[in-house]
Design a protein around this motif. Structure first.
Motif, PDB file in Angstrom:
ATOM      1  N   ASP A 260      29.103 -14.877 -50.500  1.00 22.90           N
ATOM      2  CA  ASP A 260      30.026 -15.997 -50.119  1.00 22.90           C
ATOM      3  C   ASP A 260      30.478 -16.456 -51.400  1.00 22.90           C
ATOM      4  O   ASP A 260      30.152 -17.625 -52.005  1.00 22.90           O
ATOM      5  N   SER A 261      31.438 -15.767 -52.011  1.00 24.96           N
ATOM      6  CA  SER A 261      31.938 -16.346 -53.435  1.00 24.96           C
ATOM      7  C   SER A 261      31.042 -16.651 -54.406  1.00 24.96           C
ATOM      8  O   SER A 261      31.233 -17.844 -55.058  1.00 24.96           O
ATOM      9  N   ASP A 262      29.836 -15.849 -54.604  1.00 24.94           N
ATOM     10  CA  ASP A 262      28.766 -16.100 -55.403  1.00 24.94           C
ATOM     11  C   ASP A 262      28.461 -17.663 -55.579  1.00 24.94           C
ATOM     12  O   ASP A 262      28.464 -18.384 -56.323  1.00 24.94           O
ATOM     13  N   SER A 263      28.040 -17.951 -54.163  1.00 25.05           N
ATOM     14  CA  SER A 263      27.542 -19.640 -53.770  1.00 25.05           C
ATOM     15  C   SER A 263      26.345 -19.608 -54.586  1.00 25.05           C
ATOM     16  O   SER A 263      25.475 -18.843 -54.563  1.00 25.05           O
ATOM     17  N   ILE A 264      26.229 -20.987 -55.196  1.00 29.39           N
ATOM     18  CA  ILE A 264      24.666 -21.189 -55.572  1.00 29.39           C
ATOM     19  C   ILE A 264      24.507 -22.765 -55.201  1.00 29.39           C
ATOM     20  O   ILE A 264      25.463 -23.668 -55.110  1.00 29.39           O
ATOM     21  N   THR A 265      23.242 -22.969 -54.740  1.00 24.75           N
ATOM     22  CA  THR A 265      22.662 -24.006 -54.338  1.00 24.75           C
ATOM     23  C   THR A 265      21.454 -24.517 -54.853  1.00 24.75           C
ATOM     24  O   THR A 265      20.842 -23.641 -55.087  1.00 24.75           O
ATOM     25  N   MET A 266      21.203 -25.814 -55.287  1.00 29.32           N
ATOM     26  CA  MET A 266      20.124 -26.367 -55.687  1.00 29.32           C
ATOM     27  C   MET A 266      19.084 -26.911 -54.853  1.00 29.32           C
ATOM     28  O   MET A 266      19.693 -27.751 -54.197  1.00 29.32           O
ATOM     29  N   TYR A 267      17.948 -26.858 -54.829  1.00 24.46           N
ATOM     30  CA  TYR A 267      17.043 -27.256 -54.195  1.00 24.46           C
ATOM     31  C   TYR A 267      16.006 -27.818 -54.853  1.00 24.46           C
ATOM     32  O   TYR A 267      15.489 -27.461 -56.151  1.00 24.46           O
ATOM     33  N   THR A 268      15.016 -28.492 -54.511  1.00 23.98           N
ATOM     34  CA  THR A 268      13.497 -29.006 -55.078  1.00 23.98           C
ATOM     35  C   THR A 268      12.279 -28.830 -54.149  1.00 23.98           C
ATOM     36  O   THR A 268      12.678 -28.290 -52.778  1.00 23.98           O
ATOM     37  N   PHE A 269      11.228 -29.182 -54.486  1.00 27.47           N
ATOM     38  CA  PHE A 269       9.984 -28.565 -53.839  1.00 27.47           C
ATOM     39  C   PHE A 269       9.882 -29.639 -52.654  1.00 27.47           C
ATOM     40  O   PHE A 269       8.623 -29.686 -51.976  1.00 27.47           O
ATOM     41  N   LYS A 270      11.051 -30.465 -52.327  1.00 22.17           N
ATOM     42  CA  LYS A 270      10.711 -31.344 -51.106  1.00 22.17           C
ATOM     43  C   LYS A 270      11.630 -30.888 -50.006  1.00 22.17           C
ATOM     44  O   LYS A 270      11.737 -31.520 -49.000  1.00 22.17           O
ATOM     45  N   ASP A 279      21.329 -15.940 -41.883  1.00 24.11           N
ATOM     46  CA  ASP A 279      22.266 -16.718 -41.062  1.00 24.11           C
ATOM     47  C   ASP A 279      21.760 -18.274 -40.881  1.00 24.11           C
ATOM     48  O   ASP A 279      21.739 -18.657 -40.248  1.00 24.11           O
ATOM     49  N   GLY A 280      20.648 -18.504 -41.945  1.00 21.50           N
ATOM     50  CA  GLY A 280      19.788 -19.728 -41.849  1.00 21.50           C
ATOM     51  C   GLY A 280      18.694 -20.025 -40.682  1.00 21.50           C
ATOM     52  O   GLY A 280      18.172 -21.189 -40.637  1.00 21.50           O
ATOM     53  N   LYS A 281      18.670 -18.780 -39.962  1.00 20.04           N
ATOM     54  CA  LYS A 281      17.744 -18.916 -39.041  1.00 20.04           C
ATOM     55  C   LYS A 281      16.136 -18.873 -39.399  1.00 20.04           C
ATOM     56  O   LYS A 281      15.210 -19.446 -38.975  1.00 20.04           O
ATOM     57  N   LEU A 282      16.005 -18.240 -40.645  1.00 16.67           N
ATOM     58  CA  LEU A 282      14.753 -18.310 -41.344  1.00 16.67           C
ATOM     59  C   LEU A 282      14.873 -19.516 -42.519  1.00 16.67           C
ATOM     60  O   LEU A 282      15.793 -19.500 -43.242  1.00 16.67           O
ATOM     61  N   ILE A 283      13.628 -20.328 -42.227  1.00 13.56           N
ATOM     62  CA  ILE A 283      13.696 -21.526 -43.159  1.00 13.56           C
ATOM     63  C   ILE A 283      12.273 -21.553 -43.834  1.00 13.56           C
ATOM     64  O   ILE A 283      11.269 -21.498 -43.290  1.00 13.56           O
ATOM     65  N   ILE A 284      12.289 -21.657 -45.156  1.00 12.15           N
ATOM     66  CA  ILE A 284      11.365 -21.815 -45.913  1.00 12.15           C
ATOM     67  C   ILE A 284      10.919 -23.362 -46.669  1.00 12.15           C
ATOM     68  O   ILE A 284      12.074 -23.899 -47.133  1.00 12.15           O
ATOM     69  N   ASP A 285       9.915 -23.626 -46.069  1.00 15.50           N
ATOM     70  CA  ASP A 285       9.670 -25.129 -46.378  1.00 15.50           C
ATOM     71  C   ASP A 285       8.666 -25.453 -47.849  1.00 15.50           C
ATOM     72  O   ASP A 285       7.646 -24.915 -47.786  1.00 15.50           O
ATOM     73  N   PHE A 286       9.690 -25.661 -48.589  1.00 10.70           N
ATOM     74  CA  PHE A 286       8.871 -25.675 -49.901  1.00 10.70           C
ATOM     75  C   PHE A 286       7.858 -26.824 -50.362  1.00 10.70           C
ATOM     76  O   PHE A 286       7.009 -27.245 -50.955  1.00 10.70           O
ATOM     77  N   LYS A 287       8.461 -28.018 -49.379  1.00  7.00           N
ATOM     78  CA  LYS A 287       7.123 -28.912 -49.259  1.00  7.00           C
ATOM     79  C   LYS A 287       5.743 -28.577 -48.947  1.00  7.00           C
ATOM     80  O   LYS A 287       4.733 -29.153 -49.730  1.00  7.00           O
ATOM     81  N   GLU A 288       5.794 -27.749 -47.902  1.00  9.13           N
ATOM     82  CA  GLU A 288       4.551 -27.130 -47.571  1.00  9.13           C
ATOM     83  C   GLU A 288       4.068 -26.272 -48.448  1.00  9.13           C
ATOM     84  O   GLU A 288       2.863 -26.265 -48.696  1.00  9.13           O
ATOM     85  N   ILE A 289       4.862 -25.607 -49.285  1.00  8.87           N
ATOM     86  CA  ILE A 289       4.466 -24.639 -50.180  1.00  8.87           C
ATOM     87  C   ILE A 289       3.667 -25.434 -51.513  1.00  8.87           C
ATOM     88  O   ILE A 289       2.737 -25.142 -51.902  1.00  8.87           O
ATOM     89  N   LYS A 290       4.396 -26.516 -51.901  1.00  6.82           N
ATOM     90  CA  LYS A 290       3.668 -27.383 -52.824  1.00  6.82           C
ATOM     91  C   LYS A 290       2.377 -27.822 -52.295  1.00  6.82           C
ATOM     92  O   LYS A 290       1.528 -27.941 -53.324  1.00  6.82           O
ATOM     93  N   LYS A 291       2.246 -28.234 -51.193  1.00  3.07           N
ATOM     94  CA  LYS A 291       1.075 -28.719 -50.734  1.00  3.07           C
ATOM     95  C   LYS A 291      -0.013 -27.840 -50.855  1.00  3.07           C
ATOM     96  O   LYS A 291      -1.170 -27.964 -51.376  1.00  3.07           O
ATOM     97  N   TYR A 292       0.264 -26.724 -50.611  1.00 10.70           N
ATOM     98  CA  TYR A 292      -0.623 -25.428 -50.713  1.00 10.70           C
ATOM     99  C   TYR A 292      -1.158 -25.005 -52.053  1.00 10.70           C
ATOM    100  O   TYR A 292      -2.323 -24.977 -52.214  1.00 10.70           O
ATOM    101  N   VAL A 293       0.100 -24.984 -53.069  1.00 17.00           N
ATOM    102  CA  VAL A 293      -0.254 -25.035 -54.222  1.00 17.00           C
ATOM    103  C   VAL A 293      -1.158 -25.760 -54.905  1.00 17.00           C
ATOM    104  O   VAL A 293      -1.993 -25.393 -55.920  1.00 17.00           O
ATOM    105  N   GLU A 294      -1.019 -27.031 -54.786  1.00 17.94           N
ATOM    106  CA  GLU A 294      -1.684 -28.290 -55.228  1.00 17.94           C
ATOM    107  C   GLU A 294      -3.141 -28.584 -54.523  1.00 17.94           C
ATOM    108  O   GLU A 294      -3.731 -29.364 -54.979  1.00 17.94           O
ATOM    109  N   SER A 295      -3.394 -27.920 -53.481  1.00 19.72           N
ATOM    110  CA  SER A 295      -4.517 -28.313 -52.662  1.00 19.72           C
ATOM    111  C   SER A 295      -5.968 -27.701 -53.360  1.00 19.72           C
ATOM    112  O   SER A 295      -5.932 -26.707 -54.213  1.00 19.72           O
TER     113      SER A 295
END
Length: 295
Positions: A260-270, A279-295
């Protein structure tokens, strides 16, 4: 908080001088600013980085009309900076990528290594290397947060593929990916996680011949330059569709979607991050990943 690399990319994109930065950060000396952005200081004080980050965030916002403009301008500055930095390193030759710490630098001075040479290497136990344009580079051993993040993202992809009876296969490192096997076969990488949708690329389970559809790299301090600049360009040039860089230390996920024209998007662990190849049907929840990493 922005990283030094991100601030440097904005500085170069907008032509901000060291004097301009010092005027906006009166408690930071101009010599410190020059050393930080000149690469002479590898671990600046956190308070200094926070002060500089506030300056750059305010600068970009003041020079754009609204939040969407800010996001677009910021992302454009970042991607332009990555590409420019990558081109600068390639123009010097891959040996210019030496890490002064020695932890992720070149371990052989001569170039010209192919996959056949790489496959014959007899390395000490626990030592992993990659080949970029014929030069061999040592890889850091992953730490616990690194492996936890990769594992959680892997499980998200695997569950989605199984539940949807998908044809793609998700693999974790170490897997040899021969990005340019049909050319000179002098680039062999081991991404943290890949998705392959063309089973013919799996080469009878020996290695991957060609570009994966999706690549994940979890960044360490020493791999930052390699992941952001060199690998990003290599993945883009050789047909990777989507590339994620996860920077746990700086609370960043950088998503490239090259279709997509070299699209770049920035996210955080929230954030919840959609996967573009699905097509966006799979979503990775980084807030939950952070909870797991820090548990």
């Amino acid at each position: 908080m922005l990283t030094v690399e991100e601030m440097n990319q904005i500085r170069q994109s907008y032509g901000i001088s060291y004097e301009d930065i010092q005027k906006g950060c009166e408690d930071v000396s101009i010599s410190s600013i020059q050393k930080i952005f000149g690469g002479y200081v590898t671990r600046p004080r956190r308070a200094t980085i926070e002060r500089l980050s506030k300056f750059f965030e305010k600068f970009v916002k003041d020079n754009t009309s609204n939040r969407n403009d800010f996001k677009s301008s910021y992302e454009k500055a970042v991607v332009n900076g990555y590409v420019a930095e990558s081109n600068r390193f390639f123009s010097k030759g891959s040996s210019a990528l030496d890490d002064p710490t020695g932890s992720n630098g070149e371990i052989f001075t001569q170039g010209g290594y192919t996959y056949k040479d790489y496959a014959k290497l007899q390395l000490p136990e626990g030592v992993r290397v990659e080949v970029i344009d014929g030069y061999i580079y040592k890889m850091d051993a992953p730490n616990v947060p690194h492996q936890s993040i990769v594992g959680e993202v892997f499980l998200g992809f695997r569950e989605f593929i199984i539940n949807n009876k998908g044809a793609c296969k998700v693999l974790m490192s170490p897997v040899d990916v021969r990005l340019e096997y049909d050319k000179d076969d002098m680039t062999v990488v081991q991404p943290d996680m890949i998705v392959i949708c063309d089973k013919d690329k799996l080469n009878n389970g020996k290695n991957v011949k060609g570009a994966p559809d999706f690549v994940l790299e979890v960044m360490s301090h020493s791999s930052r330059r390699m992941d952001m600049y060199v690998k990003m360009t290599k993945y883009k040039e050789n047909g990777v569709r989507e590339y994620w860089i996860v920077d746990y230390e700086n609370d960043k996920i950088i998503k490239y979607y090259f279709e997509d024209s070299d699209s770049i998007t920035m996210y955080t662990f929230k954030d919840k991050v959609p996967v573009e190849i699905y097509d966006g049907k799979l979503i990775i929840d980084f807030k939950e990943i952070k909870k797991y990493v820090e548990s």
